[in-house]
Design a protein around this motif. Structure first.
Motif, mmCIF file in Angstrom:
data_model
loop_
_atom_site.group_PDB
_atom_site.id
_atom_site.type_symbol
_atom_site.label_atom_id
_atom_site.label_comp_id
_atom_site.label_asym_id
_atom_site.label_seq_id
_atom_site.Cartn_x
_atom_site.Cartn_y
_atom_site.Cartn_z
ATOM 1 N N HIS A 1 16.035 11.120 -30.950
ATOM 2 C CA HIS A 1 15.294 12.154 -31.676
ATOM 3 C C HIS A 1 14.836 11.669 -33.044
ATOM 4 C CE1 HIS A 1 15.041 15.777 -34.335
ATOM 5 N NE2 HIS A 1 14.250 16.158 -33.359
ATOM 6 N N LEU A 2 15.740 11.013 -33.772
ATOM 7 C CA LEU A 2 15.385 10.575 -35.120
ATOM 8 C C LEU A 2 14.348 9.459 -35.118
ATOM 9 C CD1 LEU A 2 18.737 10.688 -37.119
ATOM 10 C CD2 LEU A 2 16.703 12.064 -37.480
ATOM 11 N N LYS A 3 14.225 8.757 -33.992
ATOM 12 C CA LYS A 3 13.208 7.712 -33.909
ATOM 13 C C LYS A 3 11.814 8.292 -34.127
ATOM 14 C CE LYS A 3 14.166 4.465 -31.004
ATOM 15 N NZ LYS A 3 14.397 3.266 -31.845
ATOM 16 N N THR A 4 11.608 9.522 -33.685
ATOM 17 C CA THR A 4 10.293 10.148 -33.873
ATOM 18 C C THR A 4 10.031 10.482 -35.335
ATOM 19 O OG1 THR A 4 11.097 12.410 -33.485
ATOM 20 C CG2 THR A 4 10.398 11.139 -31.558
ATOM 21 N N SER A 5 11.096 10.700 -36.118
ATOM 22 C CA SER A 5 10.899 11.083 -37.523
ATOM 23 C C SER A 5 10.235 9.971 -38.325
ATOM 24 C CB SER A 5 12.233 11.468 -38.166
ATOM 25 O OG SER A 5 13.094 10.350 -38.292
ATOM 26 N N HIS A 6 10.325 8.734 -37.844
ATOM 27 C CA HIS A 6 9.650 7.627 -38.526
ATOM 28 C C HIS A 6 8.126 7.790 -38.471
ATOM 29 C CE1 HIS A 6 13.502 5.645 -38.750
ATOM 30 N NE2 HIS A 6 13.611 5.598 -37.435
ATOM 31 N N HIS A 7 7.654 8.665 -37.589
ATOM 32 C CA HIS A 7 6.216 8.824 -37.387
ATOM 33 C C HIS A 7 5.707 10.194 -37.830
ATOM 34 C CE1 HIS A 7 6.490 5.101 -35.111
ATOM 35 N NE2 HIS A 7 7.482 5.638 -34.420
ATOM 36 N N TYR A 8 6.504 10.888 -38.635
ATOM 37 C CA TYR A 8 6.059 12.167 -39.193
ATOM 38 C C TYR A 8 4.940 11.934 -40.209
ATOM 39 C CZ TYR A 8 10.082 14.749 -37.264
ATOM 40 O OH TYR A 8 10.990 15.349 -36.435
ATOM 41 N N ILE A 9 4.240 13.004 -40.533
ATOM 42 C CA ILE A 9 3.256 12.967 -41.612
ATOM 43 C C ILE A 9 3.977 12.618 -42.912
ATOM 44 C CG2 ILE A 9 1.628 14.368 -42.948
ATOM 45 C CD1 ILE A 9 1.200 16.037 -40.388
ATOM 46 N N LEU A 10 3.334 11.859 -43.778
ATOM 47 C CA LEU A 10 3.968 11.362 -44.995
ATOM 48 C C LEU A 10 4.582 12.479 -45.835
ATOM 49 C CD1 LEU A 10 4.656 9.071 -46.927
ATOM 50 C CD2 LEU A 10 2.368 9.326 -47.945
ATOM 51 N N LYS A 11 3.866 13.588 -46.012
ATOM 52 C CA LYS A 11 4.402 14.666 -46.851
ATOM 53 C C LYS A 11 5.665 15.259 -46.234
ATOM 54 C CE LYS A 11 1.548 18.470 -45.006
ATOM 55 N NZ LYS A 11 0.569 19.539 -45.361
ATOM 56 N N HIS A 12 5.733 15.276 -44.904
ATOM 57 C CA HIS A 12 6.932 15.785 -44.233
ATOM 58 C C HIS A 12 8.095 14.818 -44.410
ATOM 59 C CE1 HIS A 12 4.187 18.288 -41.365
ATOM 60 N NE2 HIS A 12 4.353 18.860 -42.549
ATOM 61 N N LYS A 13 7.823 13.524 -44.327
ATOM 62 C CA LYS A 13 8.876 12.533 -44.542
ATOM 63 C C LYS A 13 9.404 12.606 -45.976
ATOM 64 C CE LYS A 13 6.618 8.888 -42.783
ATOM 65 N NZ LYS A 13 6.384 7.515 -42.263
ATOM 66 N N MET A 14 8.511 12.787 -46.924
ATOM 67 C CA MET A 14 8.927 12.890 -48.321
ATOM 68 C C MET A 14 9.739 14.160 -48.546
ATOM 69 S SD MET A 14 5.455 11.565 -50.215
ATOM 70 C CE MET A 14 6.129 11.834 -51.852
ATOM 71 N N MET A 15 9.309 15.255 -47.938
ATOM 72 C CA MET A 15 10.010 16.530 -48.063
ATOM 73 C C MET A 15 11.429 16.430 -47.525
ATOM 74 S SD MET A 15 8.909 20.093 -46.172
ATOM 75 C CE MET A 15 9.234 19.413 -44.520
ATOM 76 N N LEU A 16 11.565 15.861 -46.327
ATOM 77 C CA LEU A 16 12.879 15.735 -45.710
ATOM 78 C C LEU A 16 13.745 14.722 -46.454
ATOM 79 C CD1 LEU A 16 11.799 15.793 -41.959
ATOM 80 C CD2 LEU A 16 13.072 17.569 -43.165
ATOM 81 N N ALA A 17 13.137 13.637 -46.904
ATOM 82 C CA ALA A 17 13.893 12.622 -47.642
ATOM 83 C C ALA A 17 14.457 13.211 -48.935
ATOM 84 C CB ALA A 17 12.999 11.422 -47.960
ATOM 85 N N PHE A 18 13.664 14.020 -49.623
ATOM 86 C CA PHE A 18 14.132 14.637 -50.864
ATOM 87 C C PHE A 18 15.263 15.619 -50.595
ATOM 88 C CE2 PHE A 18 13.593 17.819 -54.368
ATOM 89 C CZ PHE A 18 14.046 17.002 -55.394
#
Length: 363
Positions: free
Chosen positions: A268-285
């Motif tokens: 499941h988390l493998k797909t998170s590498h391909h999220y939209i940049l703003k979503h990756k930044m949001m989740l990372a924060f």
């Protein structure tokens, strides 16, 4: 300088925690306010269920489907067999209803589960497509909720799919993780920034599927038939809605072993590498603030002030979970939250690493 840095951490981390928790609760409150209408518009729905070697789950699935409170002439169930080698097909054929059918997953356009779903959609006869998994058990109002949300003008909708919590530690861990993930899924929709869902309970119009060119834009990984599909819907500015109505959940089994759990999560988390940049930044924060606040306790030898972000986090975790779970019919006690939350966030790190090094496969 060291004291300044420590004071900054003790102010910045709690401030971010409080602000982010407020946004999460505000977003999910907006979702909770969307209630089921008193009248139901019974739209024609095709339910697509891909499966591979699911003989141990077929009986429970069929039992749940047979209890759906929906006119039988208004929906069909299309089972898609993806080369099962067990008795799944035999069990299905022995228990098929008039509005159920089984098709074979041959000459797939896409690999894995995506290809099986695509074949199911091509063999469906109705405009609204609802998808679930073979190890799931939809509640009786599942299709009613989908019908209402689609009629309300939503182009893609998803519901809540809790995992059945048992007494084993891994069951509690995976169930709690799923619960916490859904808090983020729902609150993001309430805040107008949807980013993910699960294919255990998702629906859309067939026209939307073809407008997005099916799964052709989600082939970065073998998985992603749900969250990367949501990604493409977001890119096209489609209206995405949720439903959390009474008796509309889709239950699924929690992981039975740590090996199964880690395989699922890395996939499941493998797909998170391909999220939209703003979503990756949001989740990372969001996750960084929580993880740093949790592990700030190990820096107490440098400053007792770092107890502050740790205790603020623990309090907010309990308040958030206890507030939300009343609507999601979960029953995590405060002391379970107390130890499951740190495990959840620690496993986020472990599973993220696993998503990088493990190979992607379905079954």
């Amino acid at each position: 300088m060291k004291n300044f840095f420590m004071i900054l951490l003790t102010i910045f981390l709690p401030f971010c925690l409080v602000l982010l928790t407020f946004l999460i609760l505000f977003g999910i409150r907006r979702v909770f306010q969307q209630t089921l209408e008193t009248t139901t518009s019974f739209q024609n729905i095709s339910v697509i269920i891909p499966f591979k070697n699911e003989q141990e789950n077929i009986s429970d699935l069929l039992n749940a489907l047979n209890k759906l409170d929906y006119p039988s002439d208004k929906y069909e169930v299309v089972f898609v067999d993806d080369n099962s080698s067990d008795d799944s097909m035999k069990l299905l054929h022995q228990n098929l209803m008039n509005n159920y059918k089984v098709v074979l997953s041959s000459d797939k356009k896409y690999p894995g589960k995506k290809g099986a779903i695509d074949i199911g959609i091509k063999n469906s006869k109705f405009d609204i497509i609802a998808i679930t998994d073979a190890d799931c058990e939809p509640e009786l109002n599942w299709l009613k909720s989908i019908s209402n949300k689609i009629v309300d003008g939503n182009e893609v909708v998803f519901g809540y799919s809790p995992l059945k919590k048992e007494n084993s530690l891994i069951s509690k861990i995976s169930s709690f993780e799923n619960f916490r993930n859904y808090i983020l899924y729902f609150s993001s929709v309430g805040l107008g920034i949807p980013y993910s869902a699960t294919s255990r309970s998702i629906a859309f119009r067939k026209e939307v599927y073809y407008r997005l060119n099916g799964y052709s834009r989600t082939l970065e990984t073998l998985s992603g038939d749900d969250d990367l599909f949501i990604r493409e819907a977001v890119k096209q500015k489609l209206k995405i809605g949720t439903f959390i109505n009474e008796n509309s959940f889709v239950y699924s089994k929690a992981s039975k072993s740590f090996k199964e759990y880690f395989n699922r999560k890395s996939r499941h988390l493998k797909t998170s590498h391909h999220y939209i940049l703003k979503h990756k930044m949001m989740l990372a924060f969001w996750h960084s603030v929580n993880i740093f606040s949790l592990y700030s306790i190990v820096l107490i030898p440098f400053s007792n002030l770092l107890l502050f972000p740790f205790f603020i986090k623990i309090i907010l975790d309990i308040v958030t979970a206890q507030t939300v779970q009343t609507k999601l019919t979960s029953d995590f006690s405060w002391y379970e939250i107390l130890y499951l939350q740190p495990v959840y966030e620690t496993f986020l790190i472990v599973n993220f690493i696993g998503s990088v090094i493990r190979k992607d496969k379905w079954k």
